[in-house]
Motif scaffolding. Structure first.
Motif, PDB file in Angstrom:
ATOM      1  N   GLY A 174       8.124   2.586  14.905  1.00  0.00           N
ATOM      2  CA  GLY A 174       7.840   3.646  13.824  1.00  0.00           C
ATOM      3  C   GLY A 174       9.010   3.703  12.746  1.00  0.00           C
ATOM      4  N   VAL A 175      10.272   3.203  13.208  1.00  0.00           N
ATOM      5  CA  VAL A 175      11.126   2.785  11.760  1.00  0.00           C
ATOM      6  C   VAL A 175      10.730   1.886  11.068  1.00  0.00           C
ATOM      7  N   LEU A 176      10.239   0.740  11.624  1.00  0.00           N
ATOM      8  CA  LEU A 176       9.777  -0.391  10.676  1.00  0.00           C
ATOM      9  C   LEU A 176       8.516   0.093   9.919  1.00  0.00           C
ATOM     10  N   TYR A 177       7.829   0.619  10.461  1.00  0.00           N
ATOM     11  CA  TYR A 177       6.660   1.071   9.858  1.00  0.00           C
ATOM     12  C   TYR A 177       6.717   1.898   8.651  1.00  0.00           C
ATOM     13  N   PHE A 178       7.631   2.821   8.629  1.00  0.00           N
ATOM     14  CA  PHE A 178       8.096   3.734   7.525  1.00  0.00           C
ATOM     15  C   PHE A 178       8.836   2.957   6.619  1.00  0.00           C
ATOM     16  N   LEU A 179       9.885   2.005   7.213  1.00  0.00           N
ATOM     17  CA  LEU A 179      10.340   1.253   6.312  1.00  0.00           C
ATOM     18  C   LEU A 179       9.371   0.139   5.440  1.00  0.00           C
ATOM     19  N   PHE A 180       8.311  -0.414   6.006  1.00  0.00           N
ATOM     20  CA  PHE A 180       7.538  -1.190   5.402  1.00  0.00           C
ATOM     21  C   PHE A 180       6.577  -0.269   4.361  1.00  0.00           C
ATOM     22  N   SER A 181       6.290   0.837   4.751  1.00  0.00           N
ATOM     23  CA  SER A 181       5.260   1.899   4.091  1.00  0.00           C
ATOM     24  C   SER A 181       5.948   2.038   2.544  1.00  0.00           C
ATOM     25  N   THR A 182       7.416   1.931   2.445  1.00  0.00           N
ATOM     26  CA  THR A 182       7.868   2.271   1.219  1.00  0.00           C
ATOM     27  C   THR A 182       7.868   1.112   0.322  1.00  0.00           C
ATOM     28  N   PHE A 183       7.525  -0.111   0.620  1.00  0.00           N
ATOM     29  CA  PHE A 183       7.389  -1.091  -0.203  1.00  0.00           C
ATOM     30  C   PHE A 183       5.887  -1.906  -0.240  1.00  0.00           C
ATOM     31  N   ILE A 184       5.218  -1.673   0.857  1.00  0.00           N
ATOM     32  CA  ILE A 184       4.016  -2.445   1.011  1.00  0.00           C
ATOM     33  C   ILE A 184       2.999  -1.340   1.069  1.00  0.00           C
ATOM     34  N   SER A 185       1.835  -1.632   0.641  1.00  0.00           N
ATOM     35  CA  SER A 185       0.318  -1.084   0.788  1.00  0.00           C
ATOM     36  C   SER A 185      -0.026  -0.673   2.290  1.00  0.00           C
ATOM     37  N   GLU A 186      -0.795   0.134   2.688  1.00  0.00           N
ATOM     38  CA  GLU A 186      -1.386   0.548   3.907  1.00  0.00           C
ATOM     39  C   GLU A 186      -1.597  -0.907   4.990  1.00  0.00           C
ATOM     40  N   PRO A 187      -2.830  -1.567   4.307  1.00  0.00           N
ATOM     41  CA  PRO A 187      -3.131  -2.572   5.458  1.00  0.00           C
ATOM     42  C   PRO A 187      -2.077  -3.680   5.868  1.00  0.00           C
ATOM     43  N   PHE A 188      -1.314  -3.802   4.911  1.00  0.00           N
ATOM     44  CA  PHE A 188      -0.260  -4.968   5.077  1.00  0.00           C
ATOM     45  C   PHE A 188       1.056  -4.671   5.871  1.00  0.00           C
ATOM     46  N   ASN A 189       1.189  -3.141   5.870  1.00  0.00           N
ATOM     47  CA  ASN A 189       2.318  -2.900   6.828  1.00  0.00           C
ATOM     48  C   ASN A 189       2.026  -2.976   8.299  1.00  0.00           C
ATOM     49  N   TRP A 190       0.841  -2.815   8.523  1.00  0.00           N
ATOM     50  CA  TRP A 190       0.391  -2.861   9.995  1.00  0.00           C
ATOM     51  C   TRP A 190       0.258  -4.550  10.456  1.00  0.00           C
ATOM     52  N   ILE A 191       0.225  -5.407   9.303  1.00  0.00           N
ATOM     53  CA  ILE A 191       0.269  -7.012   9.503  1.00  0.00           C
ATOM     54  C   ILE A 191       1.446  -7.441  10.002  1.00  0.00           C
ATOM     55  N   LEU A 192       2.597  -6.717   9.098  1.00  0.00           N
ATOM     56  CA  LEU A 192       4.090  -7.160   9.331  1.00  0.00           C
ATOM     57  C   LEU A 192       4.314  -6.905  10.480  1.00  0.00           C
ATOM     58  N   LEU A 193       3.854  -5.752  11.323  1.00  0.00           N
ATOM     59  CA  LEU A 193       4.401  -5.158  12.562  1.00  0.00           C
ATOM     60  C   LEU A 193       3.734  -6.036  13.601  1.00  0.00           C
ATOM     61  N   ILE A 194       2.629  -7.026  13.415  1.00  0.00           N
ATOM     62  CA  ILE A 194       2.158  -8.017  14.586  1.00  0.00           C
ATOM     63  C   ILE A 194       3.184  -8.790  15.376  1.00  0.00           C
TER      64      ILE A 194
END
Length: 386
Positions: A279-299
């Protein structure tokens, strides 16, 4: 009356404590976890539904486009669509056959590795020293023989199962509606009865094989010869083996319940921790990257978390597997006179080993072992009763 299977519990606990905690060696645990994984982690069922994709006129009905000759570049006019349909069908069958062959090959390779690890695990616990590659090279031949025996047993059990179903086949092929329900009910009971009977026979044979493996190592004989020795000793003292099986059954139930509770709580704690991190990583990525790519970075993080969870579970399963194997070896030591299993705690005590030997009881035990070895008696006969 003292039963070998009951007395072996105390010896297994003592040897497990010494081997794993006196002293604690992280890399020793890791190597044992790898051996245990190769022993019991190769039971995955490979399966899936293949898709036979075929193309023809019936697939399209009247909507199939009218293709004039010469409109498709590179397509010879003498090749018809039914011919292409046949080629596609053959290609699909070839792919399925190749996939099945590859899967069977992988199963055989992993089964061979598992058979070798049976001997490696025994040798590592008896000597209290894990030498993965050295023991693997040492027991490649015995592991191959064990694999052949298991394959032969699997074939025999498959034939027996098919023969057990033969009497029911004429009833199943009968089209009379009067016997439909009795046939189904009888077939179900017959089917599960055959499975249960064959499973019990297989469990007995597998138990004899497990006892024959260390005997094959330290009597320097083949698996089948060791199996015959176990069977002859079983005929002399079958009561001891029945008690041993009952103790193993109780230990299996208790360990399973304990493992479900402990591992279940551990998995819940890990899932909660990983969800917080993700969850922390998701919100961190959401501040810099758009919606589809932040999920890809979490994989990659999710994959690492899954591997970490699996590694922790395998690491914590080491004491359970070690205890159960020590129980088998300790039972064999006292039940089979002359087994000659050179346990690490029966060797002369040396100062450089690092174990504490200050108590008088351990000194007396070492002197008794030296006396028994000078008399020429086997370790099974000189073992003091608890």
């Amino acid at each position: 009356m003292s039963w070998c299977g009951i007395n072996a519990v105390d010896k297994a606990i003592s040897r497990t404590r010494i081997a794993l905690f006196e002293p604690f060696d992280f890399w020793k645990w890791v190597k044992l976890a790898i051996i245990i994984f190769l022993l019991g982690g190769i039971g995955s069922n490979y399966g899936g539904s293949g898709t036979n994709y075929q193309t023809g006129f019936d697939n399209y009905g009247n909507d199939f486009p009218n293709i004039e000759p010469g409109e498709i570049p590179g397509l010879p006019s003498e090749i018809s669509w039914p011919g292409l349909n046949y080629i596609q069908s053959v290609s699909s069958l070839a792919i399925i056959a190749a996939a099945i062959f590859f899967i069977l090959l992988l199963v055989l390779i992993f089964s061979y590795i598992s058979s070798v690890m049976e001997f490696v695990f025994v040798e590592a616990l008896v000597k209290n020293e894990v030498r993965f590659w050295a023991y693997s090279k040492k027991f490649m031949g015995k592991g191959f023989n064990l694999l052949l025996i298991r394959l032969a047993l699997a074939f025999v059990f498959l034939v027996l199962f098919m023969l057990a179903l033969l009497p029911f086949i004429p009833v199943l092929l009968d089209e009379s509606p009067d016997f439909a329900l009795p046939a189904i009910v009888g077939g179900v009971f017959w089917f599960f009865g055959a499975i249960i009977l064959l499973a019990l026979i297989g469990a007995v044979i597998n138990s004899f094989l497990s006892l024959a493996i260390p005997l094959s190592i330290y009597k320097e004989t083949g698996i089948l010869s060791a199996f015959r020795m176990i069977y002859k000793n079983f005929r002399k003292s079958w009561q001891e083996v029945l008690v041993y099986w009952f103790i193993r059954f109780l230990l299996g139930i208790g360990i399973t319940i304990l493992a479900i509770i402990l591992f279940g709580l551990l998995i819940i704690a890990l899932i909660i921790s990983f969800l917080i991190v993700d969850g922390v990583l998701y919100f961190l990525f959401s501040t810099f990257i758009s919606e589809p790519f932040n999920w890809i970075l979490l994989i990659p993080f999710v994959i690492v978390e899954m591997l970490l969870t699996f590694g922790i579970l395998m690491f914590l399963s080491v004491p359970i597997a070690v205890f159960l194997k020590y129980h088998l070896l300790s039972f064999l030591e006292t039940w089979f006179v002359g087994a000659d299993i050179p346990f690490f705690d029966k060797l002369p005590i040396q100062p450089e080993t690092g174990f504490e030997t200050g108590s008088s009881g351990s000194k007396e035990y070492a002197s008794e072992q030296g006396a028994s070895e000078s008399d020429g008696s086997g370790p099974g006969g000189s073992e003091p009763t608890a």
